[in-house]
Motif scaffolding. Structure first.
Motif, PDB file in Angstrom:
ATOM      1  N   ASN A  34       3.881  -5.285 -14.329  1.00  0.00           N
ATOM      2  CA  ASN A  34       2.617  -4.945 -14.992  1.00  0.00           C
ATOM      3  C   ASN A  34       1.669  -6.129 -15.064  1.00  0.00           C
ATOM      4  O   ASN A  34       0.454  -5.944 -15.202  1.00  0.00           O
ATOM      5  N   SER A  35       2.187  -7.344 -14.968  1.00  0.00           N
ATOM      6  CA  SER A  35       1.365  -8.545 -15.091  1.00  0.00           C
ATOM      7  C   SER A  35       0.873  -9.079 -13.755  1.00  0.00           C
ATOM      8  O   SER A  35      -0.127  -9.800 -13.710  1.00  0.00           O
ATOM      9  N   LEU A  36       1.555  -8.763 -12.679  1.00  0.00           N
ATOM     10  CA  LEU A  36       1.172  -9.273 -11.365  1.00  0.00           C
ATOM     11  C   LEU A  36      -0.150  -8.671 -10.903  1.00  0.00           C
ATOM     12  O   LEU A  36      -0.467  -7.535 -11.224  1.00  0.00           O
ATOM     13  N   GLU A  37      -0.895  -9.465 -10.144  1.00  0.00           N
ATOM     14  CA  GLU A  37      -2.155  -9.001  -9.564  1.00  0.00           C
ATOM     15  C   GLU A  37      -2.115  -9.242  -8.065  1.00  0.00           C
ATOM     16  O   GLU A  37      -1.467 -10.172  -7.595  1.00  0.00           O
ATOM     17  N   SER A  38      -2.830  -8.419  -7.324  1.00  0.00           N
ATOM     18  CA  SER A  38      -2.899  -8.576  -5.875  1.00  0.00           C
ATOM     19  C   SER A  38      -4.276  -8.167  -5.378  1.00  0.00           C
ATOM     20  O   SER A  38      -4.852  -7.191  -5.856  1.00  0.00           O
ATOM     21  N   SER A  39      -4.762  -8.925  -4.414  1.00  0.00           N
ATOM     22  CA  SER A  39      -6.030  -8.543  -3.794  1.00  0.00           C
ATOM     23  C   SER A  39      -5.784  -7.642  -2.584  1.00  0.00           C
ATOM     24  O   SER A  39      -6.721  -7.059  -2.037  1.00  0.00           O
ATOM     25  N   ALA A  40      -4.518  -7.509  -2.190  1.00  0.00           N
ATOM     26  CA  ALA A  40      -4.164  -6.646  -1.064  1.00  0.00           C
ATOM     27  C   ALA A  40      -4.151  -5.191  -1.514  1.00  0.00           C
ATOM     28  O   ALA A  40      -3.829  -4.891  -2.657  1.00  0.00           O
ATOM     29  N   PRO A  41      -4.483  -4.286  -0.613  1.00  0.00           N
ATOM     30  CA  PRO A  41      -4.410  -2.866  -0.976  1.00  0.00           C
ATOM     31  C   PRO A  41      -2.951  -2.452  -1.180  1.00  0.00           C
ATOM     32  O   PRO A  41      -2.047  -3.041  -0.587  1.00  0.00           O
ATOM     33  N   PRO A  42      -2.696  -1.458  -2.023  1.00  0.00           N
ATOM     34  CA  PRO A  42      -1.320  -1.002  -2.243  1.00  0.00           C
ATOM     35  C   PRO A  42      -0.676  -0.521  -0.946  1.00  0.00           C
ATOM     36  O   PRO A  42      -1.336   0.063  -0.089  1.00  0.00           O
ATOM     37  N   LYS A  43       0.612  -0.801  -0.820  1.00  0.00           N
ATOM     38  CA  LYS A  43       1.362  -0.374   0.365  1.00  0.00           C
ATOM     39  C   LYS A  43       1.745   1.089   0.219  1.00  0.00           C
ATOM     40  O   LYS A  43       1.998   1.576  -0.878  1.00  0.00           O
ATOM     41  N   ASN A  44       1.807   1.771   1.354  1.00  0.00           N
ATOM     42  CA  ASN A  44       2.211   3.165   1.391  1.00  0.00           C
ATOM     43  C   ASN A  44       3.730   3.224   1.505  1.00  0.00           C
ATOM     44  O   ASN A  44       4.320   2.634   2.412  1.00  0.00           O
ATOM     45  N   ARG A  45       4.370   3.943   0.593  1.00  0.00           N
ATOM     46  CA  ARG A  45       5.835   4.009   0.568  1.00  0.00           C
ATOM     47  C   ARG A  45       6.421   4.587   1.853  1.00  0.00           C
ATOM     48  O   ARG A  45       7.426   4.109   2.360  1.00  0.00           O
ATOM     49  N   GLU A  46       5.802   5.634   2.367  1.00  0.00           N
ATOM     50  CA  GLU A  46       6.334   6.272   3.573  1.00  0.00           C
ATOM     51  C   GLU A  46       6.241   5.337   4.781  1.00  0.00           C
ATOM     52  O   GLU A  46       7.162   5.274   5.593  1.00  0.00           O
ATOM     53  N   GLU A  47       5.120   4.622   4.898  1.00  0.00           N
ATOM     54  CA  GLU A  47       4.970   3.679   6.012  1.00  0.00           C
ATOM     55  C   GLU A  47       5.987   2.546   5.904  1.00  0.00           C
ATOM     56  O   GLU A  47       6.584   2.145   6.910  1.00  0.00           O
ATOM     57  N   GLU A  48       6.190   2.031   4.697  1.00  0.00           N
ATOM     58  CA  GLU A  48       7.163   0.960   4.494  1.00  0.00           C
ATOM     59  C   GLU A  48       8.580   1.444   4.790  1.00  0.00           C
ATOM     60  O   GLU A  48       9.377   0.715   5.383  1.00  0.00           O
ATOM     61  N   ALA A  49       8.903   2.663   4.397  1.00  0.00           N
ATOM     62  CA  ALA A  49      10.227   3.225   4.676  1.00  0.00           C
ATOM     63  C   ALA A  49      10.432   3.396   6.176  1.00  0.00           C
ATOM     64  O   ALA A  49      11.523   3.118   6.696  1.00  0.00           O
ATOM     65  N   ALA A  50       9.402   3.823   6.885  1.00  0.00           N
ATOM     66  CA  ALA A  50       9.493   3.983   8.337  1.00  0.00           C
ATOM     67  C   ALA A  50       9.724   2.630   9.006  1.00  0.00           C
ATOM     68  O   ALA A  50      10.533   2.513   9.937  1.00  0.00           O
ATOM     69  N   ARG A  51       9.034   1.599   8.530  1.00  0.00           N
ATOM     70  CA  ARG A  51       9.238   0.251   9.076  1.00  0.00           C
ATOM     71  C   ARG A  51      10.667  -0.228   8.823  1.00  0.00           C
ATOM     72  O   ARG A  51      11.283  -0.835   9.710  1.00  0.00           O
ATOM     73  N   ALA A  52      11.174   0.035   7.637  1.00  0.00           N
ATOM     74  CA  ALA A  52      12.543  -0.372   7.301  1.00  0.00           C
ATOM     75  C   ALA A  52      13.556   0.348   8.189  1.00  0.00           C
ATOM     76  O   ALA A  52      14.524  -0.258   8.660  1.00  0.00           O
ATOM     77  N   ARG A  53      13.338   1.637   8.417  1.00  0.00           N
ATOM     78  CA  ARG A  53      14.243   2.393   9.304  1.00  0.00           C
ATOM     79  C   ARG A  53      14.193   1.839  10.721  1.00  0.00           C
ATOM     80  O   ARG A  53      15.229   1.730  11.395  1.00  0.00           O
TER      81      ARG A  53
END
Length: 88
Positions: free
Chosen positions: A61-80
């Motif tokens: 809850n405290s972390l900040e990022s200037s990057a756009p949020p990652k898409n879970r499905e895309e990240e899962a596909a990359r991991a697979r």
């Protein structure tokens, strides 16, 4: 890092309490060496899981990022894809 603990920050949709709890459980299992604690250690084990989950949620809850949020499905596909390449 333990393979079962996943990055939880900066995802859309946001990380759920269940994901934080699962990561906390895996972390405590890893550092304690217990998959299931004995009756004598059960209370402190569960307390550790709860505290790790609480502080993890506070961190997320405290972390900040200037990057756009990652898409879970895309990240899962990359991991697979990485897994398939590694274990092919």
């Amino acid at each position: 890092m333990c393979r079962n603990i996943r990055t939880l920050f900066n995802f859309d949709p946001p990380t759920t309490e269940e994901e934080v709890a699962a990561a906390s459980l895996q972390y405590v299992r890893k550092i304690s060496g217990f998959t299931r604690p004995s009756k004598a250690n059960e209370a402190v084990f569960e307390l550790a899981v709860a505290e790790v989950a609480r502080i993890s949620r506070e961190l997320l809850n405290s972390l900040e990022s200037s990057a756009p949020p990652k898409n879970r499905e895309e990240e899962a596909a990359r991991a697979r894809a990485r897994s398939a390449e590694r274990f092919a």
